[in-house]
Design a protein around this motif. Structure first.
Motif, PDB file in Angstrom:
ATOM      1  N   ALA A 134       0.814  -1.321   0.045  1.00  0.00           N
ATOM      2  CA  ALA A 134      -0.095  -0.193   0.084  1.00  0.00           C
ATOM      3  C   ALA A 134       0.880   1.241  -0.031  1.00  0.00           C
ATOM      4  O   ALA A 134       0.414   2.407  -0.595  1.00  0.00           O
ATOM      5  CB  ALA A 134      -0.926  -0.098   1.199  1.00  0.00           C
ATOM      6  N   GLY A 135       2.058   1.308   0.896  1.00  0.00           N
ATOM      7  CA  GLY A 135       2.876   2.634   0.757  1.00  0.00           C
ATOM      8  C   GLY A 135       3.600   2.535  -0.633  1.00  0.00           C
ATOM      9  O   GLY A 135       3.945   3.751  -0.852  1.00  0.00           O
ATOM     10  N   ALA A 136       3.444   1.718  -1.549  1.00  0.00           N
ATOM     11  CA  ALA A 136       4.007   1.785  -2.681  1.00  0.00           C
ATOM     12  C   ALA A 136       2.945   2.237  -3.657  1.00  0.00           C
ATOM     13  O   ALA A 136       3.260   2.562  -5.118  1.00  0.00           O
ATOM     14  CB  ALA A 136       4.755   0.524  -3.219  1.00  0.00           C
ATOM     15  N   GLY A 137       1.761   2.536  -3.179  1.00  0.00           N
ATOM     16  CA  GLY A 137       0.787   2.999  -4.011  1.00  0.00           C
ATOM     17  C   GLY A 137       0.029   1.941  -4.827  1.00  0.00           C
ATOM     18  O   GLY A 137      -0.717   2.420  -5.869  1.00  0.00           O
ATOM     19  N   LEU A 138       0.133   0.964  -4.549  1.00  0.00           N
ATOM     20  CA  LEU A 138      -0.662  -0.234  -5.311  1.00  0.00           C
ATOM     21  C   LEU A 138      -1.938  -0.522  -4.461  1.00  0.00           C
ATOM     22  O   LEU A 138      -2.033  -0.584  -2.992  1.00  0.00           O
ATOM     23  CB  LEU A 138       0.073  -1.603  -5.273  1.00  0.00           C
ATOM     24  CG  LEU A 138       1.446  -1.452  -6.117  1.00  0.00           C
ATOM     25  CD1 LEU A 138       2.154  -2.646  -5.877  1.00  0.00           C
ATOM     26  CD2 LEU A 138       1.094  -1.002  -7.514  1.00  0.00           C
ATOM     27  N   PRO A 139      -3.121  -0.927  -5.004  1.00  0.00           N
ATOM     28  CA  PRO A 139      -4.217  -1.379  -4.528  1.00  0.00           C
ATOM     29  C   PRO A 139      -3.946  -2.741  -3.908  1.00  0.00           C
ATOM     30  O   PRO A 139      -3.765  -3.526  -4.637  1.00  0.00           O
ATOM     31  CB  PRO A 139      -5.306  -1.236  -5.677  1.00  0.00           C
ATOM     32  CG  PRO A 139      -4.520  -1.465  -6.912  1.00  0.00           C
ATOM     33  CD  PRO A 139      -3.316  -0.771  -6.655  1.00  0.00           C
ATOM     34  N   VAL A 140      -4.465  -2.996  -2.614  1.00  0.00           N
ATOM     35  CA  VAL A 140      -4.318  -4.420  -1.867  1.00  0.00           C
ATOM     36  C   VAL A 140      -5.531  -4.734  -1.300  1.00  0.00           C
ATOM     37  O   VAL A 140      -6.333  -3.838  -0.698  1.00  0.00           O
ATOM     38  CB  VAL A 140      -3.130  -4.292  -1.010  1.00  0.00           C
ATOM     39  CG1 VAL A 140      -2.626  -5.502  -0.382  1.00  0.00           C
ATOM     40  CG2 VAL A 140      -1.880  -3.422  -1.579  1.00  0.00           C
ATOM     41  N   ARG A 141      -5.968  -6.003  -1.662  1.00  0.00           N
ATOM     42  CA  ARG A 141      -7.043  -6.788  -1.059  1.00  0.00           C
ATOM     43  C   ARG A 141      -6.419  -7.733  -0.076  1.00  0.00           C
ATOM     44  O   ARG A 141      -5.575  -8.457  -0.443  1.00  0.00           O
ATOM     45  CB  ARG A 141      -8.031  -7.268  -1.942  1.00  0.00           C
ATOM     46  CG  ARG A 141      -8.745  -6.147  -2.704  1.00  0.00           C
ATOM     47  CD  ARG A 141      -9.732  -5.368  -1.896  1.00  0.00           C
ATOM     48  NE  ARG A 141     -10.510  -5.905  -1.227  1.00  0.00           N
ATOM     49  CZ  ARG A 141     -11.780  -6.270  -1.690  1.00  0.00           C
ATOM     50  NH1 ARG A 141     -12.373  -6.154  -2.989  1.00  0.00           N
ATOM     51  NH2 ARG A 141     -12.665  -6.829  -0.767  1.00  0.00           N
ATOM     52  N   VAL A 142      -7.214  -7.934   1.143  1.00  0.00           N
ATOM     53  CA  VAL A 142      -6.639  -8.831   2.271  1.00  0.00           C
ATOM     54  C   VAL A 142      -7.617  -9.883   2.339  1.00  0.00           C
ATOM     55  O   VAL A 142      -8.693  -9.774   2.535  1.00  0.00           O
ATOM     56  CB  VAL A 142      -6.361  -8.219   3.613  1.00  0.00           C
ATOM     57  CG1 VAL A 142      -5.968  -9.190   4.790  1.00  0.00           C
ATOM     58  CG2 VAL A 142      -5.217  -7.252   3.481  1.00  0.00           C
ATOM     59  N   ILE A 143      -7.224 -10.962   2.432  1.00  0.00           N
ATOM     60  CA  ILE A 143      -8.159 -12.290   2.840  1.00  0.00           C
ATOM     61  C   ILE A 143      -7.529 -12.669   4.209  1.00  0.00           C
ATOM     62  O   ILE A 143      -6.574 -13.106   4.505  1.00  0.00           O
ATOM     63  CB  ILE A 143      -8.073 -13.399   1.890  1.00  0.00           C
ATOM     64  CG1 ILE A 143      -8.504 -13.037   0.470  1.00  0.00           C
ATOM     65  CG2 ILE A 143      -8.855 -14.411   2.082  1.00  0.00           C
ATOM     66  CD1 ILE A 143      -8.310 -14.072  -0.639  1.00  0.00           C
ATOM     67  N   GLU A 144      -8.713 -12.783   4.996  1.00  0.00           N
ATOM     68  CA  GLU A 144      -8.325 -13.220   6.529  1.00  0.00           C
ATOM     69  C   GLU A 144      -9.430 -13.961   7.001  1.00  0.00           C
ATOM     70  O   GLU A 144     -10.648 -13.390   6.952  1.00  0.00           O
ATOM     71  CB  GLU A 144      -7.926 -11.825   7.357  1.00  0.00           C
ATOM     72  CG  GLU A 144      -7.751 -12.110   8.753  1.00  0.00           C
ATOM     73  CD  GLU A 144      -6.587 -13.083   9.068  1.00  0.00           C
ATOM     74  OE1 GLU A 144      -6.826 -14.221   9.815  1.00  0.00           O
ATOM     75  OE2 GLU A 144      -5.619 -13.132   8.642  1.00  0.00           O
ATOM     76  N   SER A 145      -9.215 -15.187   7.698  1.00  0.00           N
ATOM     77  CA  SER A 145     -10.183 -15.830   8.258  1.00  0.00           C
ATOM     78  C   SER A 145     -10.694 -15.365   9.497  1.00  0.00           C
ATOM     79  O   SER A 145     -11.765 -15.574  10.191  1.00  0.00           O
ATOM     80  CB  SER A 145     -10.007 -17.306   8.327  1.00  0.00           C
ATOM     81  OG  SER A 145      -8.747 -17.383   8.996  1.00  0.00           O
TER      82      SER A 145
END
Length: 605
Positions: free
Chosen positions: A338-349
């Motif tokens: 995210a700090g590099a400016g990329l969109p990120v989605r997290v999968i967490e149970s």
């Protein structure tokens, strides 16, 4: 200022504190004393019984009269009675000496035989039981370990923890000729060290490294100890080891691993020299690979084990990324992406660990991956704590999107062949990341400083340097080493500078076999005696006594450079191309011939 910091200030040399110097022999002497004390305490009653049996037997022999061949009475003196009971009690038996015994003497000797045999059986049985006693075996192991450490003749590092990272680190150091001493609470792990051929006799002890007594046995106050590496799997152990090392011997360098931010803050509060966080390191390198790929490869070149094939250029794609698992590893990846400016989605149970925009569910299932956008994503990080889950996530994601750039975390070294067979783009082993960082600190401490300075220069500066390293290393990871221009590490060059010589680096870095060829070496960093730092000094720069130089080059170049800097004759040839005679007599003859040249003979016109 916390209590530990106050204690460190008090113990720092020259601070005026009342700390007394520690004797490195105290720990080994205490270990030997504990063995002697345990032996005497357990053997007290058997020794009393044995001494009593011998005393009664000897007294009876002295008291009972005998008869010589001439019929005259005689008696044993104390010495001969002790001599007879000694060989009789041990069942050797040399016969009746000096004369045949009377019936009374034979009756008493018969009683003595049974008494001494019983006494010896009791004593030997107690010794055998003592040898099986865990406390005695531990004391014996500590005494032997302390003796091995005390006898070390070369500088060494204390490695606390022989797990995934510790075993890798010890092998890597031994391959580089660095002596180590190992502590670990698990005896089964250390048994593997005894079976491995690491090229060194590595003293090791199965004990709790948190105990200051154990650290002192390992050589914490030994004059040849260089420092301590706290690399156990438990943060509490690493913190306690670091504190103990800083308090008992503030001169040592202390490097510690931290898996949590709170642990890193705690280690920093009492001036730990280097704190290694594998997960944060991975996040930094992942973001660097995305934004500054040449700078990332520069790290790979200088930190990996030298002599191995160069790693392939890693260029992760830009676009949507998916991070599976938001633990310590996943959260670091998420934060840096995210700090590099990329969109990120997290999968967490686990809803408690998931960020606000996370996809809740099992990342090993196709439905959950599709919900996170795996069909159109550019990259995915499988970063859970379970290797089977990471393999399943990577395999399922590749089935959904064959073009997906997949990075997976391998938690255990024995599972790495499975990850390699899966054909993933990048496999991250936290233990290897830790070892690479620690090796840089132990082998060439200026390497990490150089990389920090290089990171400030950016991609445009790193790309041409990477090409130069490629050219000189011939497809293999370059070796890095440090040299200080002083009388110990570079005696010939130091003497030349003291005599007024002013060679430049272009002249010094030549092949001593053929000075027309430059050495396959790059001078990366120069740190002057005043602390001034110079990145990539130009060829025309001149060394100064006290300079610390960081080099990178082809394997074997370090020994060649040490030969140039250490041999006056080799240094002279490298500088002027003339093979000067060696030895006092030959140099005197050469000077004489130069002063009185022979006339050229020829035909007179």
């Amino acid at each position: 200022m916390n209590l530990v910091h106050l204690l460190l200030q008090r113990r720092r040399p020259g601070s005026g504190g009342d700390a007394t110097p520690l004797d490195p022999r105290e720990g080994s002497a205490a270990a030997i004393n504990s063995v002697v004390f345990l032996f005497l305490r357990r053997m007290r009653l058997p020794l009393v019984v044995l001494i009593s049996v011998y005393a009664v037997s000897i007294a009876g022999l002295v008291a009972i009269p005998g008869v010589d061949p001439e019929g005259r009475p005689w008696r044993f003196d104390l010495f001969h009675a002790f001599y007879f009971i000694s060989y009789t009690g041990s069942t050797i038996g040399f016969g009746e000496v000096p004369y045949a015994f009377t019936p009374a003497q034979r009756l008493w000797v018969t009683v003595c035989i049974y008494l001494t045999v019983i006494g010896w059986l009791y004593a030997v049985g107690t010794i055998l039981n003592l040898l099986q006693d865990p406390a005695f075996r531990r004391a014996l192991a500590e005494s032997r370990f302390a003796g091995e450490v005390r006898g070390l003749a070369e500088p060494f590092w204390i490695i606390c923890g022989y797990g995934e990272a510790g075993s890798l680190l010890v092998r890597a150091l031994c391959r580089r000729g660095v002596q180590t001493v190992v502590l670990d609470a698990d005896a089964e792990r250390l048994a593997r060290l005894d079976l491995e051929d690491v090229g060194f006799d590595v003293p090791c002890l199965a004990a709790d490294a948190r105990a200051s007594r154990i650290l002192r046995l390992a050589g914490l106050v030994h004059p040849r100890c260089l420092g301590v590496v706290a690399i156990a799997a438990d943060d509490a152990i690493d913190v306690k080891v670091a504190i103990t090392a800083k308090l008992l011997n503030p001169r040592l360098r202390v490097i510690a691993r931290a898996e949590h931010a709170s642990t890193a803050a705690n280690l920093a509060s009492f001036e730990t020299d280097r704190i290694i966080d594998a997960y944060e390191t991975f996040g930094e390198h992942l973001a660097m690979a995305l934004v500054e790929p040449s700078l990332h490869m520069l790290y790979e070149y200088l930190i990996r084990q030298p002599g191995q094939p160069l790693p392939p250029r890693l260029v992760p794609p830009r676009g949507q990324w998916i991070v599976c698992g938001h633990g310590r590893f996943g959260s670091a990846a998420y934060r840096h992406l995210a700090g590099a400016g990329l969109p990120v989605r997290v999968i967490e149970s686990d809803p408690d660990d998931a960020p606000e925009d996370a996809v809740l569910g099992d990342a090993t299932t196709a439905n959950t991956l599709c919900s996170a956008g795996a069909l159109s994503a550019a990259g995915l990080v499988a970063g859970t704590d379970d290797d089977a889950d990471n393999l399943s996530i990577a395999y399922t994601a590749r089935l959904l999107n064959p073009d997906l750039f997949v990075i997976a975390r391998a938690n255990h070294r024995e599972e790495e062949p499975l990850f390699a067979a899966a054909g993933l783009d990048l496999v991250i082993s936290p233990s290897r990341l830790i070892v690479w960082r620690v090796l840089g600190e132990l082998i060439a401490p200026q390497t990490n400083r150089f990389l920090a300075l290089a990171q400030r220069r950016g991609e445009a500066w790193a790309a041409p340097l990477l090409a130069r390293l490629d050219a000189c290393s011939e497809g293999l990871t370059p070796d890095t080493w440090e040299t200080t221009i002083d009388a110990a590490q570079a005696p010939a060059l130091h003497a030349l500078l003291a005599a007024g010589g002013r060679p430049d680096f272009a002249a010094l870095l030549r092949d001593p076999q053929d000075r027309s060829r430059p050495l396959p070496v790059l001078l990366l960093l120069r740190v002057g005696a005043d602390g001034h730092e110079q990145l990539l000094p130009p060829p025309e720069a001149q060394p100064v006594a006290g300079d610390r130089l960081l080099f990178a080059g082809r394997s074997g170049s370090a020994a060649t450079l040490a030969w140039i800097f250490g041999s006056p004759k080799t240094l002279e040839y490298v500088l002027d191309g003339v093979e000067h005679p060696d030895g006092t007599v030959w140099r005197w003859l050469a000077r004489r011939r130069a002063a009185h040249p022979r006339p050229v003979q020829g035909n007179t016109p």
